[in-house]
Design a protein around this motif. Structure first.
Motif, PDB file in Angstrom:
ATOM      1  N   ASP A  30      -5.221  -5.930  -5.267  1.00 58.20           N
ATOM      2  CA  ASP A  30      -5.742  -4.680  -5.825  1.00 58.20           C
ATOM      3  C   ASP A  30      -5.916  -3.611  -4.753  1.00 58.20           C
ATOM      4  O   ASP A  30      -5.821  -2.422  -5.035  1.00 58.20           O
ATOM      5  CB  ASP A  30      -7.090  -4.936  -6.514  1.00 58.20           C
ATOM      6  N   GLU A  31      -6.176  -4.034  -3.532  1.00 53.97           N
ATOM      7  CA  GLU A  31      -6.399  -3.101  -2.426  1.00 53.97           C
ATOM      8  C   GLU A  31      -5.221  -3.144  -1.453  1.00 53.97           C
ATOM      9  O   GLU A  31      -4.627  -4.196  -1.240  1.00 53.97           O
ATOM     10  CB  GLU A  31      -7.677  -3.476  -1.665  1.00 53.97           C
ATOM     11  N   GLY A  32      -4.900  -2.020  -0.829  1.00 46.96           N
ATOM     12  CA  GLY A  32      -3.867  -1.983   0.211  1.00 46.96           C
ATOM     13  C   GLY A  32      -2.479  -1.751  -0.335  1.00 46.96           C
ATOM     14  O   GLY A  32      -2.252  -1.684  -1.540  1.00 46.96           O
ATOM     15  N   THR A  33      -1.526  -1.657   0.600  1.00 52.35           N
ATOM     16  CA  THR A  33      -0.137  -1.357   0.243  1.00 52.35           C
ATOM     17  C   THR A  33       0.796  -2.554   0.415  1.00 52.35           C
ATOM     18  O   THR A  33       1.965  -2.465   0.060  1.00 52.35           O
ATOM     19  CB  THR A  33       0.407  -0.224   1.144  1.00 52.35           C
ATOM     20  N   GLN A  34       0.286  -3.640   0.961  1.00 48.12           N
ATOM     21  CA  GLN A  34       1.143  -4.790   1.234  1.00 48.12           C
ATOM     22  C   GLN A  34       1.110  -5.788   0.076  1.00 48.12           C
ATOM     23  O   GLN A  34       0.101  -5.924  -0.608  1.00 48.12           O
ATOM     24  CB  GLN A  34       0.741  -5.455   2.544  1.00 48.12           C
TER      25      GLN A  34
END
Length: 187
Positions: free
Chosen positions: A142-146
């Motif tokens: 849900d968090e981050g771009t990876q």
């Protein structure tokens, strides 16, 4: 006696098969490539192909994996092995537009090979497809771009069956992959 041994050696070489094949069926798909053309499992049938799961904004394993796939293609060319297709499934389809995929691909010599970088599906769809067909993890936190994903290269036969999975990130067994592709192309 020598001629009998020669015949036995030749016959043994003719019956080569993939050792411990996985025989996983790839489920039917039709996804968009970097040129905005639809590519399906049916389009790939009849050819041996290598598959992996990567994405364009990957900051860790995808660049080395793609470099390793380039090295595999070079080894195939050196051995005179033709008609091998490369298929990369984007694990970040909402970010990986055809333009971004083309830009990513342009940094690799593999771009000159028969390489389709596929997207055009939902995140949920690729996560399910990867798990069901390739037994591979794909999960976008849900968090981050990876995106979390496996680092294997998959050898798929002419009928759409996954025959082998190899390390695609480190210690890639390029010679083994080339030999397995040759075996499949002779069968």
């Amino acid at each position: 006696m020598v001629s009998l041994m020669t015949v036995l050696v030749v016959l043994a070489g003719c019956g080569q098969e993939i050792e411990e094949p996985l025989n996983w069926e790839v489920e039917s798909f039709e996804y968009m490539n970097q040129e905005e053309e639809m590519v399906s499992l049916e389009d790939l049938k009849g050819n041996v192909w290598m598959a992996d799961f990567v994405f364009t904004s990957c900051e860790t394993v995808c660049p080395p994996m793609t470099y390793n796939m380039t090295k595999l293609n070079e080894a195939l060319e050196e051995e005179g092995v033709e008609n091998v297709q490369f298929v990369s499934f984007s694990v970040d389809p909402e970010v990986d537009t055809p333009e971004k995929m083309r830009e990513f691909m342009s940094g690799y010599d593999l771009a000159n090979a028969d390489w389709n970088f596929l997207s055009g599906y939902s995140q949920e769809e690729i996560e399910t497809f990867a798990q069901e067909s390739f037994k591979a993890l794909v999960r976008k936190p849900d968090e981050g771009t990876q995106v979390d994903h496996g680092t294997y290269f998959y050898l798929v036969d002419q009928e759409g069956k996954i025959m082998k999975a190899y390390s695609g990130f480190q210690n890639v067994p390029i010679d083994d992959i080339v030999n397995d592709i040759k075996i499949l192309q002779k069968s």
